[in-house]
Design an enzyme around this catalytic site. Sequence first.
Site, PDB file in Angstrom:
ATOM      1  N   LYS A  73      -1.713  66.182  24.184  1.00 13.38           N
ATOM      2  CA  LYS A  73      -0.413  65.512  24.019  1.00 13.38           C
ATOM      3  C   LYS A  73       0.190  65.280  25.396  1.00 13.38           C
ATOM      4  CE  LYS A  73       3.186  65.908  20.523  1.00 13.38           C
ATOM      5  NZ  LYS A  73       4.066  66.860  19.837  1.00 13.38           N
TER       6      LYS A  73
HETATM    7  O1  G3P Z   1       6.771  66.104  16.896  1.00 10.39           O
HETATM    8  C1  G3P Z   1       7.956  66.033  17.623  1.00 10.39           C
HETATM    9  C2  G3P Z   1       8.948  66.964  17.076  1.00 10.39           C
HETATM   10  O2  G3P Z   1       8.535  68.276  17.277  1.00 10.39           O
HETATM   11  C3  G3P Z   1      10.340  66.781  17.547  1.00 10.39           C
HETATM   12  O3  G3P Z   1      11.115  67.164  16.473  1.00 10.39           O
HETATM   13  O4  G3P Z   1      13.125  67.951  15.324  1.00 10.39           O
HETATM   14  O5  G3P Z   1      12.713  68.568  17.722  1.00 10.39           O
HETATM   15  O6  G3P Z   1      13.333  66.258  17.105  1.00 10.39           O
HETATM   16  P1  G3P Z   1      12.655  67.500  16.671  1.00 10.39           P
END
Ligand code: G3P
Length: 228
Positions: free
Chosen positions: A88
Amino acid sequence: MKFFIDTADLDDIREAASWGCLSGVTTNPSLYAKTGGKLADFEAHMVKICEIVGPDVPVSAESTAGTTEGMIEEGRHLASLAPNICVKLPICAESLAATRVLASEGIRVNMTLIFSVPQALLAARAGARYVSPFVGRFDDISESGLDFLSEIVEAINNYDFGWWADEGGVEIISASIRSPFQVTQAALMGADIATVPMAALKKCLEHPLTKRGLELFAADWAKVTAGE
Ligand code: G3P
């Protein structure tokens, strides 16, 4: 649409894998930090995830290198840990250059922190196996994450990028997903994948009418068995 789980928590990954319909795992530095893991244990943790889900299920492990050379070196190393590790990388000029090199060596890159159509197109053109537009974080700033996702789906599907043809080409991972509604909308617009945290994944299983139906079946079955 395929379901990935968005976590580095081993118990959650085990549980989601046990459902039999998990197609991938995505992690990031914040999710790893949440597990309480230390730097020294990071690689072993990624390998453990790969073992839990099996060799055919992609697991995204994020590089934190800041230069193209660093990303290439770390990407090669991460990819050598297990056959299903996907590197990633956050979108930037350095990661595009690193993606080009890694992709030409057959190493899958998941380009993350995508917040615009041009970013997604550049990532796909450089050879990313996956592009990860963040839905929820647009909603966090009062913009429509789903409208943005729909633009990405349309733009990416307009082109053949020539990479990963044997695997069907670049796939869109709807990321930063927080609700079954977002999963539904992502599926309706044809996003390839939704990566979903465990809490939201569990909500995807639930419906009040399913619960009510089960209660009715149980009550009626109790009448049947009462006569035995
Ligand atoms: O895959 C990306 C994710 O982990 C981000 O999620 O909820 O931190 O915006 P969030």
